[in-house]
Scaffold this motif. Structure first.
Motif, PDB file in Angstrom:
ATOM      1  N   GLU A  28      31.736  63.333  68.255  1.00 36.74           N
ATOM      2  CA  GLU A  28      32.815  63.702  67.355  1.00 36.74           C
ATOM      3  C   GLU A  28      32.453  63.381  65.908  1.00 36.74           C
ATOM      4  O   GLU A  28      32.881  64.042  64.977  1.00 36.74           O
ATOM      5  CB  GLU A  28      34.060  62.899  67.759  1.00 36.74           C
ATOM      6  N   TRP A  29      31.646  62.320  65.720  1.00 35.21           N
ATOM      7  CA  TRP A  29      31.269  61.915  64.360  1.00 35.21           C
ATOM      8  C   TRP A  29      30.230  62.859  63.747  1.00 35.21           C
ATOM      9  O   TRP A  29      30.257  63.164  62.568  1.00 35.21           O
ATOM     10  CB  TRP A  29      30.729  60.487  64.379  1.00 35.21           C
ATOM     11  N   GLY A  30      29.305  63.290  64.592  1.00 30.48           N
ATOM     12  CA  GLY A  30      28.244  64.161  64.075  1.00 30.48           C
ATOM     13  C   GLY A  30      27.336  64.629  65.199  1.00 30.48           C
ATOM     14  O   GLY A  30      27.559  64.326  66.364  1.00 30.48           O
ATOM     15  N   GLU A  31      26.276  65.373  64.814  1.00 32.61           N
ATOM     16  CA  GLU A  31      25.321  65.880  65.810  1.00 32.61           C
ATOM     17  C   GLU A  31      24.619  64.716  66.500  1.00 32.61           C
ATOM     18  O   GLU A  31      24.262  63.741  65.854  1.00 32.61           O
ATOM     19  CB  GLU A  31      24.243  66.717  65.128  1.00 32.61           C
ATOM     20  N   LEU A  32      24.394  64.860  67.788  1.00 35.06           N
ATOM     21  CA  LEU A  32      23.670  63.827  68.530  1.00 35.06           C
ATOM     22  C   LEU A  32      22.205  64.223  68.664  1.00 35.06           C
ATOM     23  O   LEU A  32      21.885  65.346  69.066  1.00 35.06           O
ATOM     24  CB  LEU A  32      24.303  63.650  69.910  1.00 35.06           C
ATOM     25  N   TRP A  33      21.319  63.337  68.248  1.00 33.35           N
ATOM     26  CA  TRP A  33      19.883  63.582  68.342  1.00 33.35           C
ATOM     27  C   TRP A  33      19.233  62.464  69.137  1.00 33.35           C
ATOM     28  O   TRP A  33      19.648  61.310  69.034  1.00 33.35           O
ATOM     29  CB  TRP A  33      19.244  63.643  66.950  1.00 33.35           C
ATOM     30  N   GLY A  34      18.205  62.817  69.901  1.00 34.50           N
ATOM     31  CA  GLY A  34      17.532  61.783  70.670  1.00 34.50           C
ATOM     32  C   GLY A  34      16.133  62.224  71.052  1.00 34.50           C
ATOM     33  O   GLY A  34      15.744  63.369  70.811  1.00 34.50           O
ATOM     34  N   PRO A  35      15.356  61.304  71.623  1.00 34.32           N
ATOM     35  CA  PRO A  35      13.982  61.643  72.020  1.00 34.32           C
ATOM     36  C   PRO A  35      13.975  62.617  73.195  1.00 34.32           C
ATOM     37  O   PRO A  35      14.653  62.395  74.193  1.00 34.32           O
ATOM     38  CB  PRO A  35      13.378  60.294  72.420  1.00 34.32           C
ATOM     39  N   VAL A  36      13.222  63.704  73.036  1.00 30.48           N
ATOM     40  CA  VAL A  36      13.181  64.759  74.047  1.00 30.48           C
ATOM     41  C   VAL A  36      11.726  65.101  74.305  1.00 30.48           C
ATOM     42  O   VAL A  36      10.909  65.105  73.385  1.00 30.48           O
ATOM     43  CB  VAL A  36      13.947  66.001  73.538  1.00 30.48           C
ATOM     44  N   LYS A  37      11.384  65.390  75.533  1.00 36.32           N
ATOM     45  CA  LYS A  37      10.002  65.736  75.884  1.00 36.32           C
ATOM     46  C   LYS A  37       9.557  67.015  75.186  1.00 36.32           C
ATOM     47  O   LYS A  37      10.284  68.001  75.138  1.00 36.32           O
ATOM     48  CB  LYS A  37       9.896  65.959  77.394  1.00 36.32           C
ATOM     49  N   LYS A  38       8.322  66.973  74.632  1.00 32.98           N
ATOM     50  CA  LYS A  38       7.702  68.186  74.121  1.00 32.98           C
ATOM     51  C   LYS A  38       6.279  68.151  74.629  1.00 32.98           C
ATOM     52  O   LYS A  38       5.459  67.422  74.087  1.00 32.98           O
ATOM     53  CB  LYS A  38       7.757  68.193  72.595  1.00 32.98           C
ATOM     54  N   GLY A  39       5.998  68.905  75.661  1.00 38.28           N
ATOM     55  CA  GLY A  39       4.695  68.793  76.314  1.00 38.28           C
ATOM     56  C   GLY A  39       4.532  67.383  76.842  1.00 38.28           C
ATOM     57  O   GLY A  39       5.416  66.842  77.501  1.00 38.28           O
ATOM     58  N   GLU A  40       3.412  66.786  76.493  1.00 39.55           N
ATOM     59  CA  GLU A  40       3.138  65.427  76.946  1.00 39.55           C
ATOM     60  C   GLU A  40       3.814  64.398  76.051  1.00 39.55           C
ATOM     61  O   GLU A  40       3.837  63.216  76.354  1.00 39.55           O
ATOM     62  CB  GLU A  40       1.625  65.167  76.918  1.00 39.55           C
ATOM     63  N   LYS A  41       4.265  64.865  74.881  1.00 43.47           N
ATOM     64  CA  LYS A  41       4.789  63.915  73.898  1.00 43.47           C
ATOM     65  C   LYS A  41       6.301  64.033  73.770  1.00 43.47           C
ATOM     66  O   LYS A  41       6.933  64.803  74.481  1.00 43.47           O
ATOM     67  CB  LYS A  41       4.124  64.186  72.548  1.00 43.47           C
ATOM     68  N   VAL A  42       6.854  63.256  72.845  1.00 43.08           N
ATOM     69  CA  VAL A  42       8.294  63.342  72.614  1.00 43.08           C
ATOM     70  C   VAL A  42       8.579  63.587  71.142  1.00 43.08           C
ATOM     71  O   VAL A  42       7.780  63.217  70.272  1.00 43.08           O
ATOM     72  CB  VAL A  42       9.050  62.047  72.981  1.00 43.08           C
ATOM     73  N   THR A  43       9.704  64.187  70.885  1.00 37.72           N
ATOM     74  CA  THR A  43      10.142  64.376  69.525  1.00 37.72           C
ATOM     75  C   THR A  43      11.665  64.219  69.492  1.00 37.72           C
ATOM     76  O   THR A  43      12.326  64.386  70.509  1.00 37.72           O
ATOM     77  CB  THR A  43       9.726  65.767  68.985  1.00 37.72           C
ATOM     78  N   TYR A  44      12.201  63.847  68.325  1.00 34.96           N
ATOM     79  CA  TYR A  44      13.652  63.782  68.217  1.00 34.96           C
ATOM     80  C   TYR A  44      14.189  65.194  68.103  1.00 34.96           C
ATOM     81  O   TYR A  44      13.771  65.953  67.239  1.00 34.96           O
ATOM     82  CB  TYR A  44      14.078  62.983  66.986  1.00 34.96           C
ATOM     83  N   ALA A  45      15.122  65.515  68.977  1.00 30.43           N
ATOM     84  CA  ALA A  45      15.695  66.851  68.945  1.00 30.43           C
ATOM     85  C   ALA A  45      17.192  66.735  69.153  1.00 30.43           C
ATOM     86  O   ALA A  45      17.696  65.724  69.635  1.00 30.43           O
ATOM     87  CB  ALA A  45      15.070  67.716  70.034  1.00 30.43           C
ATOM     88  N   LYS A  46      17.884  67.783  68.768  1.00 32.48           N
ATOM     89  CA  LYS A  46      19.325  67.797  68.932  1.00 32.48           C
ATOM     90  C   LYS A  46      19.643  67.955  70.417  1.00 32.48           C
ATOM     91  O   LYS A  46      19.043  68.787  71.088  1.00 32.48           O
ATOM     92  CB  LYS A  46      19.898  68.971  68.134  1.00 32.48           C
ATOM     93  N   VAL A  47      20.556  67.154  70.913  1.00 30.39           N
ATOM     94  CA  VAL A  47      20.873  67.209  72.341  1.00 30.39           C
ATOM     95  C   VAL A  47      22.385  67.251  72.536  1.00 30.39           C
ATOM     96  O   VAL A  47      23.152  66.955  71.621  1.00 30.39           O
ATOM     97  CB  VAL A  47      20.322  65.990  73.096  1.00 30.39           C
ATOM     98  N   ASP A  48      22.770  67.612  73.752  1.00 30.61           N
ATOM     99  CA  ASP A  48      24.196  67.603  74.071  1.00 30.61           C
ATOM    100  C   ASP A  48      24.591  66.327  74.789  1.00 30.61           C
ATOM    101  O   ASP A  48      25.715  65.863  74.692  1.00 30.61           O
ATOM    102  CB  ASP A  48      24.543  68.795  74.975  1.00 30.61           C
ATOM    103  N   ALA A  49      23.627  65.797  75.539  1.00 32.36           N
ATOM    104  CA  ALA A  49      23.993  64.645  76.367  1.00 32.36           C
ATOM    105  C   ALA A  49      22.787  63.754  76.605  1.00 32.36           C
ATOM    106  O   ALA A  49      21.634  64.158  76.397  1.00 32.36           O
ATOM    107  CB  ALA A  49      24.530  65.137  77.704  1.00 32.36           C
ATOM    108  N   LEU A  50      23.076  62.555  77.046  1.00 32.52           N
ATOM    109  CA  LEU A  50      22.021  61.586  77.322  1.00 32.52           C
ATOM    110  C   LEU A  50      21.007  62.127  78.322  1.00 32.52           C
ATOM    111  O   LEU A  50      19.815  61.864  78.223  1.00 32.52           O
ATOM    112  CB  LEU A  50      22.666  60.296  77.864  1.00 32.52           C
TER     113      LEU A  50
END
Ligand code: FAD
Ligand code: SF4
Ligand code: SF4
Ligand code: SF4
Lengths: 300, 341, 264, 428
Positions: free
Chosen positions: B20-42
Motif C-alpha cells: 500500500e505504501w509503494g512498489e515492492l521490490w526484492g531479489p529475483v532469479k535471473k539465470g544463475e544470478k539474482v537481481t532486484y526486480a519488482k514483485v507482487d509477493a514474497l
C-alpha cells in the motif's frame, strides 16, 4: 528565477545545487585569437547583487543543449553585479559558448571551490605571477586587492605572454603600470611587431628586476601553463617565500563542481571542494602529481 | 531502535500489506544470478541468494536518469517521476554501502536527486548466509545497526525485526498484529548463537588490516603495471561496486528545438575519458594509474578520511571481473608484490 | 535563436544499407527529420536529389572501388561536416576483416574469375577515413535509432552530439546481465564501443562486436584470457577481427608479431 | 549513339543505375549496373565456425537480414545434423512474418507507390496522402516490432542462433503482437485495395517463368525444402545449382542467374502464382478478386502481390503467437556432427534465397549464397528493354521512359547490396 525545487511529496523545499540560474551575456569580445572575454548578469536582476564569491572560486557554466564546464571568475567580488570571464576555445562546450552572442543567455551555478585565502593574505605583501590563461583567476585576485588596497602590503604583479598579441587584458595591465601603489612588470617571449615597448624574455627574467622582498611576509599566487610552474616555482622558492605561502590552482576534469561526480579526485582530495587553490607545499606532497604518472603537464 | 518478533509464516501477509505504501521490490532469479526486480509477493523472491548483480544503488541513483528539463527560459525541475519503493531483502553489506553513499550525496551540497529517491525508498534488510566470495567480516560490515527502516534477522523459527526509522514504525503499524514484543532469554541466546554461526560461515580469509600502509609503500610498485596489462577497462567493477558513485552528464535536445534534458549516467574511473581534459592531456592515461586510483580510494584514502574502508566486502568485484582483478587479488598482489595467475 | 534548417545528404557505399534503412526505420520521427532539416540527397528514400553544398553529409558504407573513392572525395569537398554512419563507414565493416592480410586479389579471383568488370576497379574495402577526413563517427551495425536521432537533434540545434565512449560491458552491467566472459565464453563486449544497449548479452548471447572497437581497448588482455579459457588463437583473432576493421587488424598484427618473437 | 542515364537508381536499397543505349530509334541495350563495391562475403566466412558465419552473412543485406539469417540457420543446421526444437521453428516463422510485413510495407509504400502517384518520395506525398503514408509507417513499424521481439533488434538481430534462440519472446510480448496484428488487418486490406486500384501500364509485359519454395504441409509460407517452378516442375533445394546457373557480367559487381539459359522471376508474385491457392482468410478472397492472367506477364503486379501477402502475414500472426506462447523454452539443440553439408532455402520478401554450406571438422569450407535479386536481374533487364522499346515507339519523352524503367526495376524490390553477393564462380 529562483532555483527552488519541490521534492519529497512536496513536503520539503530545498535548493538544488545542480540547477543553473539564467544569466545574460552583456558583453563579449575577443581578447586574443582563441580567448574571449564574457561579461554576464543574472536575467533576474534582483539576484545580481546576491552573488557573492571569493577570488579564485569558479562557477559551472551551461550552454543549453551542450553541457557544462567549470570556469574561474575573472572579475572581482568588490565590483558586484556583473561577472567576467576569460575563456579559451578548447572543445565542444567552449565552441558552443563562443557561438553565443551578446544578449543571449547561459546558465551559471556556483560559486564553488575554496578560492584564495583572502583573509590570511591580508596584511601581507602580495606577489602575483601569471602566464597564459592563468590570468583568469589572478585578475580577480589582483582587482580585489587593488580595490582593497589598504588591507595589503606591497603588491607585485608579474605577467608573461608569448607575444604582445597573446597577452590577455594587455591594455588593462599596461595602464596598471602607471599606478604607484603596485609594481607591474610585463614581458613577452618575443615580439615580431616592433610595437612592444616593454621587456622581452620569459617571465622568469622579470625576477632579476625584483629587488629585495620581505619573503617571509609575502604570499605568492602563481597561475599559468605547466611549463611555467616548472621554472617559476624554483625562483619563487629561492626568493625564500615559504612553500605553504605559495598558492596555485589545479585543473581537473569536472562534471558537478560539488564533490559528487568523482572526476576531479586526487587521492582523497576533490579539486572542486578542497581546491582549486592549493599551496605549493600541498602540491609537492601529492603523490599522484609527482609519482609514477608525473610529467610536465601534470600540474596545470 | 526497537526489536520485534515476527512469525515466519506472517511475512507474506506483511509484505502484501506494505505494498500500500509503494512498489515492492526484492531479489529475483535471473539465470544463475539474482537481481532486484519488482514483485507482487514474497513467493517470487529468492531470499537465499547472496548478492545481486548490481547493488541497490540503482534505486538511489539510477544508471541513467534525467535531472531536469530546460527550454529557452531556463531550467525546470522534474517532478513526480520517482516512484515510492519498498526494497525487501537488502543485506548488511549493501546497507553499509548505502550509508557511505549517504555521506557523499547528502552531506556538503545535498544532492536532491539522491535525497528524493532515498526518501522514497524504504530499506527492508534481511540477514544473509555468506558464500565463498563474501568478505564483509574483513571490512566490519557483516552486521548493521542503522541505515534501514526494518531489518529482518532469520532465526529459523521466527524473525527478529529491527525497527530503524519512523517510517519503519509506520510499516509495522500497518499490521501491528503480526509483531510481538515478547522477547525472552531464549531470544537473546538464539541471537547470540546466530551471530556466532554466521561468523563461522565465512570461507574467505582476506585481511585488510594495514592496507593503507601497504598502499602507501606500494605506490610505485610494478604490480600496478602488471595489473594494468591485464585490465580490460570494461568498467564492470565500478558498475557493480556499491560504493562507486562517479557519474557523467550530458545534455540531450528534442529534434528541431533547443528544449531538452540534462541526463546523468554512471561513469567509471576505469575509462580513459574519465580524467581527460580539453587540449588532450590525460591525468590517468595508463590503465595502471586508473586501477591504482580505484583501489587507493577503496582501501587507503577512504580509511584515511573516515576511518573505515570504502569497501563493504560484498564480493561483487570478485564475482564480476573477467580477468580476476578485485579487492582480494589486488590487496594480495600488493602485499606479496606479485600478481597471482 | 535564429534557426536555418541544415542541408543534409545521406549517401551509401559498400555495405548492407542498414544504416540508411535505420533512418527510414525512425517511423515516428521521419517526418520530423525531413521537417527540421533540408534533405538534399537521400537516394534510398527519394528521387528528387540535388547535389550541392551541404552542412552535413552522412556517409554509410566502406569504400571499395575507384568510382566510390571519387564520389566520397567529391562529397567531402562540398560538405561542412562529414559523419560516418555505421561500422562499415567507421571501421570498414565485415568486408574489411582481412585487411592487411593481403588476400584480397586471391579472394576476388575466386568470386569473379577472370571476367572483366568494366564498371569500376575494385579494391579491398576500407573505412571512409582512410581516404577523406571524417568529423564524427556514429558506429553500429546498424546504427542505433536513438543514438542517431539524439545526434541529429543536437546537430540541428547547432550542438555537439555526445556518444558513449565506454565499452558495451558498461551498458551490459546497467542492464544487469551475467557476464559471459566471466563464465569463460567469448564475448567482444570489452573491446566494443557501447551504444547498442548491450542487446546481445541481454539475449544471453555474446557481443560479436558490431559497434566496432573502443578508443581504449586492451586486445592482448582479452586474447590472453580467452586462450587461458581454452580458445584457439586463430579462432580468437577471427572473432575479434570480424567488426574491428583496420584498427583491430593492426593491433592484432602487432600482437601476433610479439607472440612470435616471444616464442622464438 | 545516345545514352539515356538514370544515374543513381533512387529508392532502391543499395546502389545501382540503369543505362539504356539507343542506336537511332532502336534500343541497343539496357543494363542495370550495380556500382556497389564487391564484398566477397562468401570468401570471408571460409574457415569460420558456423556461429561466426551467422553473425556475418546477415550483413549482406539489411532489409532481408532475417531471411539471410534464417537461410543460413537452415543450411548450417542441416550440415550440423540439428533439428531445431518446435518452439524455435515457430518463432523463426513468426520472425519471417514480421520481416515480410516490414519489408513489403516499406517497398510498396515508401519506394514504389510514389512512382504510380507521381511523387518524388513518400515524404512528398504526405500533404495529399497523409493517411496512406501514415498507415504504411504504422505497418512497417509493427513489422519492425515483430522482428525486434523475435530477433533482438530491428536490423541484424542476433537472437536466433544455431539450435534455437538466445532468449524466447515473453508471453507478454507475444500477446501484444497478437492484439496488434489483429488491429492492423483492416489497414492491410486498405492497402490491397489501393494497389488494386492502380493502373499498371502494359509496356513491360512478356512471358516468363516463376520460382518459389514449396512451403511444407501444403501451406503458404516462407521456407521449404523444394522449389516450385511455374512450368509445373519441382526440384529439391539441395539441387539449387540446377536452377540458378550464375555468371558475371562486365557492367556490374552483382552476379546473374539463369534457369536453363532463360531468365526467371522470384518474389511475391512468383509465390502467389505458385502457392496462391493455399492462402486463407481475407488474403485468399482478395487474391481471387484481383488475380488475372496479366500477373504472369507484368512484373508491376508484384506490388499488388506484396500487399496481399502482407495481409496474409498479418492474419497469420495471432495463431503463431498462441502456439509459441503455449510452449516451454527448450534447451539449445546441439550439433550431432561436425562435417556435412546443407542448403537452406527461404523466401525473402523479394524472392528465394539460398544458403549452401559445406562444413569440415566444424569449420566452413564452402559457402554459397544466391540472392533473389541475383536471380531477378536478367528478368529485370529483359522487361526493361521491352519497356524502353515500346515506350519509345509510342513517342514517349525521355523523362517518361526514365520513370517507366525505374518503375519496372523497382517493382522487383531489388536489394542491390544483396545482389552484390559473392559466390565462387561456377559455370555449368
Ligand atoms: C576550476 C577550473 C577553472 C577553470 N577556469 C577556466 C577559465 O577561467 N577559462 C578557461 O578558458 N578555462 C578554464 N578552465 C578550463 C575549462 O573548464 C576547459 O577548458 C573546458 O572545460 C573545456 O571544455 P570543452 O567542452 O570546450 O572541451 P572538451 O574537450 O570538449 O570537454 C568536454 C567536457 O569535458 C570536461 N572538461 C574538459 N576539460 C576540462 C577541464 N580542463 N576542466 C574541467 N573539465 C573539463 C568538461 O565537462 C567539458 O564540458 C577551468 C577549469 C577548471 C577545472
Ligand atoms: S570493492 Fe568489491 S567487495 Fe568491496 S564493496 Fe566494492 S564490489 Fe564489493
Ligand atoms: S557479457 Fe560481454 S558485454 Fe557483458 S559484461 Fe561480460 S564481457 Fe562485457
Ligand atoms: S551487443 Fe555487441 S554485437 Fe550486439 S548489438 Fe551491441 S555491439 Fe553489436
Amino acid at each position: 528565477m529562483k532555483k527552488m525545487c519541490v521534492v519529497l511529496d512536496d513536503r520539503e523545499v530545498q535548493d538544488n545545487p545542480f540547477q543553473p540560474d539564467m544569466w545574460r551575456i552583456v558583453r563579449k569580445y575577443p581578447l586574443t585569437g582563441d580567448v574571449n572575454f564574457f561579461q554576464a548578469r543574472p536575467v533576474d536582476v534582483d539576484e545580481a547583487l546576491k552573488f557573492n564569491f571569493v577570488p579564485g572560486q569558479f562557477i559551472m557554466m551551461s550552454v543549453m543543449g551542450e553541457g557544462e564546464a567549470p570556469f574561474c571568475v575573472s572579475s572581482s567580488p568588490s565590483r558586484p553585479g556583473l561577472l567576467e570571464f576569460c575563456i579559451r576555445k578548447m572543445g565542444t562546450m567552449t565552441e558552443s559558448l563562443f557561438a553565443l552572442k551578446e544578449n543571449q543567455t547561459l546558465g551559471i551555478r556556483g560559486p564553488y571551490g575554496n578560492g584564495f585565502p583572502i583573509e590570511k593574505m591580508e596584511g601581507k605583501d602580495i606577489m602575483i605571477v601569471g602566464g597564459g590563461m592563468g590570468v583568469a583567476p589572478l585578475r580577480s585576485l589582483l582587482l580585489y586587492i587593488l580595490d582593497n588596497r589598504d588591507k595589503f602590503g606591497n603588491v607585485t604583479y608579474l605577467h608573461g605572454a608569448r607575444t604582445p598579441g597573446d597577452m590577455l587584458f594587455r591594455e588593462e595591465f599596461l595602464q596598471l603600470k602607471e599606478r604607484d601603489d603596485l609594481r607591474c612588470l610585463l614581458t613577452v617571449d618575443k615580439d615580431d611587431t616592433g610595437m612592444w615597448k616593454d621587456k622581452i624574455g620569459v617571465v622568469t627574467t622579470l625576477f632579476k628586476d625584483l629587488g629585495p622582498i620581505d619573503a617571509k611576509n609575502t604570499v605568492a599566487a602563481v597561475c599559468g601553463p605547466p611549463i611555467m610552474y616548472k621554472f617559476v616555482m624554483d625562483y619563487v622558492v629561492k626568493l625564500g617565500i615559504p612553500k605553504h605561502q605559495i598558492l596555485m590552482t589545479l585543473e581537473r576534469r569536472m562534471k558537478c563542481g560539488v564533490g559528487k561526480c568523482g572526476h576531479c579526485a586526487i587521492e582523497y582530495l576533490y579539486t572542486c571542494i578542497d581546491g582549486p587553490v592549493f599551496s605549493w607545499w600541498d602540491v609537492i606532497h601529492m603523490k599522484e602529481l609527482i609519482g609514477r604518472g608525473a610529467n610536465d603537464k601534470t600540474i596545470a | 531502535m526497537m526489536i520485534l518478533k515476527m512469525k515466519k509464516e506472517d511475512l507474506p501477509a506483511f509484505l502484501d500489506s506494505v505494498k500500500e505504501w509503494g512498489e515492492l521490490w526484492g531479489p529475483v532469479k535471473k539465470g544463475e544470478k539474482v537481481t532486484y526486480a519488482k514483485v507482487d509477493a514474497l513467493s517470487q523472491m529468492d531470499l537465499k541468494a547472496t548478492r545481486t548483480i548490481i547493488p541497490p544503488k540503482k534505486f538511489l541513483y539510477p544508471q541513467r536518469f534525467t535531472m531536469f528539463d530546460f527550454d529557452q527560459d531556463g531550467y525546470v525541475e522534474r517532478k513526480g517521476d520517482v516512484p515510492k519503493r519498498i526494497l525487501f531483502g537488502i543485506h548488511p553489506c549493501d546497507i553499509h554501502g548505502i550509508l557511505i553513499m549517504d555521506k557523499l550525496f547528502l552531506e556538503n551540497y545535498k544532492d536532491p536527486y539522491y535525497a528524493e529517491r532515498r526518501e522514497k525508498t524504504l530499506i527492508l534488510g534481511h540477514s544473509c548466509i555468506p558464500d565463498d566470495k563474501c568478505m564483509c567480516i574483513a571490512t566490519n560490515t557483516d552486521f548493521i545497526a542503522e541505515g534501514f527502516d526494518l531489518f529482518f534477522t532469520d532465526l529459523k523459527m521466527f524473525y527478529l525485526v529491527w525497527v530503524g526509522s519512523t517510517k519503519g514504525h509506520d510499516l509495522v503499524r500497518m499490521r501491528p498484529d503480526l509483531f510481538s514484543r515478547d522477547l525472552d532469554k531464549n531470544d537473546i541466546l538464539n541471537y547470540t548463537e546466530y551471530r556466532k554461526w554466521k561468523t563461522a560461515q565465512f570461507k574467505s580469509n582476506v585481511d585488510f588490516t594495514g592496507m593503507p600502509d601497504v598502499f602507501e609503500l606500494g605506490y610505485n610498485s610494478p604490480v600496478w603495471d602488471q595489473l594494468g596489462d591485464k585490465c580490460l577497462s570494461c568498467g564492470q567493477c565500478t558498475m557493480v561496486c556499491p560504493t562507486c558513485n562517479c557519474y557523467n552528464q550530458v545534455d540531450e535536445v528534442e529534434l528541431g528545438s533547443l528544449e531538452g534534458t540534462r541526463d546523468r549516467f554512471w561513469d567509471s574511473c576505469m575509462f580513459r575519458e574519465y580524467s581527460l581534459v580539453a587540449g588532450g592531456h590525460n591525468f590517468r592515461d595508463k590503465r595502471a594509474d586508473r586501477l591504482r586510483l580505484w583501489y587507493t580510494h577503496k582501501l587507503q584514502a577512504y580509511i584515511g578520511e573516515f576511518g573505515k574502508p570504502a569497501c563493504v566486502g560484498c564480493g561483487r568485484c570478485v564475482a564480476t571481473c573477467p580477468v580476476d582483478i578485485n579487492v582480494v587479488t589486488v590487496s594480495t598482489a600488493l602485499k606479496e608484490q606479485e600478481v597471482g595467475k | 535563436m535564429t534557426k536555418q534548417s541544415p542541408k543534409i545528404g545521406v549517401y551509401g557505399f559498400t555495405g548492407c544499407a542498414g544504416d540508411q534503412l535505420m533512418i527510414l526505420n525512425c517511423e515516428d520521427q521521419l517526418v520530423d527529420i525531413f521537417g527540421a532539416t533540408e534533405v538534399r540527397s537521400f537516394v534510398m528514400a527519394k528521387s528528387d536529389n540535388h547535389e550541392g553544398e551541404l552542412d552535413v553529409a552522412f556517409v554509410e558504407g566502406s569504400i571499395s572501388t575507384d568510382e566510390q573513392l571519387r564520389r566520397v572525395k567529391e562529397i567531402r569537398e562540398r560538405s561542412k561536416v562529414l559523419i560516418a554512419i555505421g561500422t562499415c563507414a567507421c571501421h570498414g565493416g565485415p568486408q574489411a576483416m582481412k585487411l592487411g592480410e593481403g588476400k584480397f586479389d586471391e579472394m576476388y579471383k575466386k568470386v569473379y574469375g577472370n571476367a572483366k568488370i568494366t564498371l569500376a576497379k575494385a579494391f579491398e574495402a576500407q573505412p571512409v577515413d582512410a581516404f577523406v577526413k571524417v568529423d564524427m563517427y556514429i558506429p553500429g551495425c546498424p546504427i542505433d535509432k536513438t543514438e542517431f536521432l539524439t545526434a541529429v537533434a543536437k546537430l540541428v540545434a547547432g550542438r555537439h552530439p555526445y556518444l558513449y565512449k565506454f565499452p558495451v560491458c558498461t551498458e551490459c552491467k546497467w542492464r544487469e546481465n551475467e557476464c559471459i566472459l566471466y563464465n569463460g565464453k567469448f564475448c567482444a563486449g570489452p573491446l566494443t564501443k557501447a551504444g547498442c544497449g548491450a542487446i546481445c548479452p541481454s539475449h544471453n548471447i555474446p557481443c560479436v562486436g558490431c559497434w566496432g572497437p573502443t578508443d581504449d581497448l586492451n586486445v592482448s588482455a582479452e586474447y590472453d584470457l580467452l586462450k587461458e579459457k581454452g580458445y584457439k588463437p586463430e579462432e580468437i583473432i577471427q572473432k575479434i577481427k570480424k567488426f574491428g576493421g583496420a584498427k583491430v587488424a593492426q593491433i592484432v598484427g602487432e600482437l601476433e608479431k610479439k607472440k612470435k618473437e616471444a616464442k622464438a | 549513339m545516345k545514352e539515356l542515364n538514370v544515374e543513381a537508381l533512387a529508392r532502391v536499397e543499395g546502389d545501382g543505375g540503369i543505362t539504356v543505349t539507343l542506336d537511332g530509334k532502336k534500343v541497343k541495350s539496357v543494363t542495370l549496373d550495380v556500382h556497389e563495391g564487391p564484398r566477397l562475403i562468401e570468401q570471408l566466412v571460409k574457415g569460420m565456425k558456423p556461429e561466426d558465419d551467422l553473425t556475418v552473412v546477415p550483413r549482406i543485406c539489411a532489409i532481408c537480414t532475417l531471411s539471410h539469417r534464417y537461410a543460413a540457420l537452415r543450411g548450417l543446421e542441416k550440415a550440423l545434423g540439428i533439428t531445431p526444437p518446435e518452439k524455435a521453428q515457430l518463432t523463426r516463422e513468426l520472425m519471417m512474418l514480421g520481416e515480410n510485413v516490414e519489408s513489403n510495407s516499406l517497398h510498396t509504400f515508401l519506394l514504389a507507390l510514389p512512382d504510380f502517384l507521381g511523387y518524388p518520395s513518400a515524404i512528398a506525398m504526405l500533404n495529399d496522402y497523409a493517411d496512406d503514408v501514415k498507415r504504411a509507417l504504422r505497418l512497417k513499424k509493427f513489422g519492425n516490432h515483430v522482428m525486434t521481439v523475435t530477433s533482438g533488434r530491428i536490423v541484424h538481430g542476433e537472437n536466433p542462433i544455431i539450435g534455437g534462440f538466445g532468449k524466447y519472446p515473453s508471453k507478454k510480448a507475444l500477446e501484444e503482437i497478437k492484439l496488434k496484428s489483429h488491429e492492423l488487418v483492416p489497414d492491410a486490406v486498405r492497402d490491397v485495395e489501393l494497389f488494386a486500384s492502380l493502373e499498371y501500364p502494359t509496356y513491360p509485359e512478356a512471358e516468363t517463368l516463376f520460382m518459389s519454395v514449396n512451403a511444407p504441409k501444403n501451406q503458404y509460407g516462407y521456407y521449404g525444402d523444394s522449389i516450385l517452378i511455374s512450368n509445373g516442375k519441382e526440384v529439391s533445394a539441395e539441387d539449387y545449382k540446377k536452377l540458378t546457373s550464375e555468371r558475371v557480367v562486365s557492367h556490374s559487381f552483382a552476379k546473374r542467374s539463369l534457369y536453363q539459359d532463360k531468365p526467371f522471376t522470384v518474389g511475391a508474385n512468383a509465390r502467389l502464382i505458385n502457392m496462391g491457392k493455399r492462402l486463407d482468410g481475407q488474403a485468399k478472397d482478395l487474391l481471387k478478386e484481383h488475380y488475372s492472367e496479366r500477373w504472369l506477364k507484368n512484373p508491376l503486379f508484384n506490388n499488388l502481390a506484396q500487399a496481399i501477402e502482407m495481409l496474409w502475414s498479418l492474419e497469420h500472426m495471432p495463431d503463431m503467437c498462441d502456439m509459441i506462447a503455449g510452449m516451454d523454452d527448450p534447451p539449445i539443440e546441439q550439433p550431432t556432427r561436425t562435417t556435412g553439408s546443407g542448403t537452406g532455402a527461404v523466401e525473402a520478401p523479394r524472392g528465394t534465397l539460398y544458403h549452401h554450406y559445406e562444413l569440415k571438422n566444424g569449420l566452413i569450407e564452402v559457402a554459397d549464397i544466391i540472392t533473389p535479386t541475383a536471380q531477378n536481374l536478367d528478368d529485370i533487364e529483359k522487361h526493361m528493354k521491352l519497356t524502353a522499346e515500346r515506350m519509345l515507339a509510342d513517342g514517349k519523352k525521355d523523362d517518361e521512359v526514365r520513370l517507366g524503367l525505374e518503375m519496372v526495376a523497382r517493382a522487383y524490390d531489388p536489394c542491390i547490396s544483396c545482389a552484390t553477393h559473392l559466390v565462387t564462380l561456377k559455370r555449368i
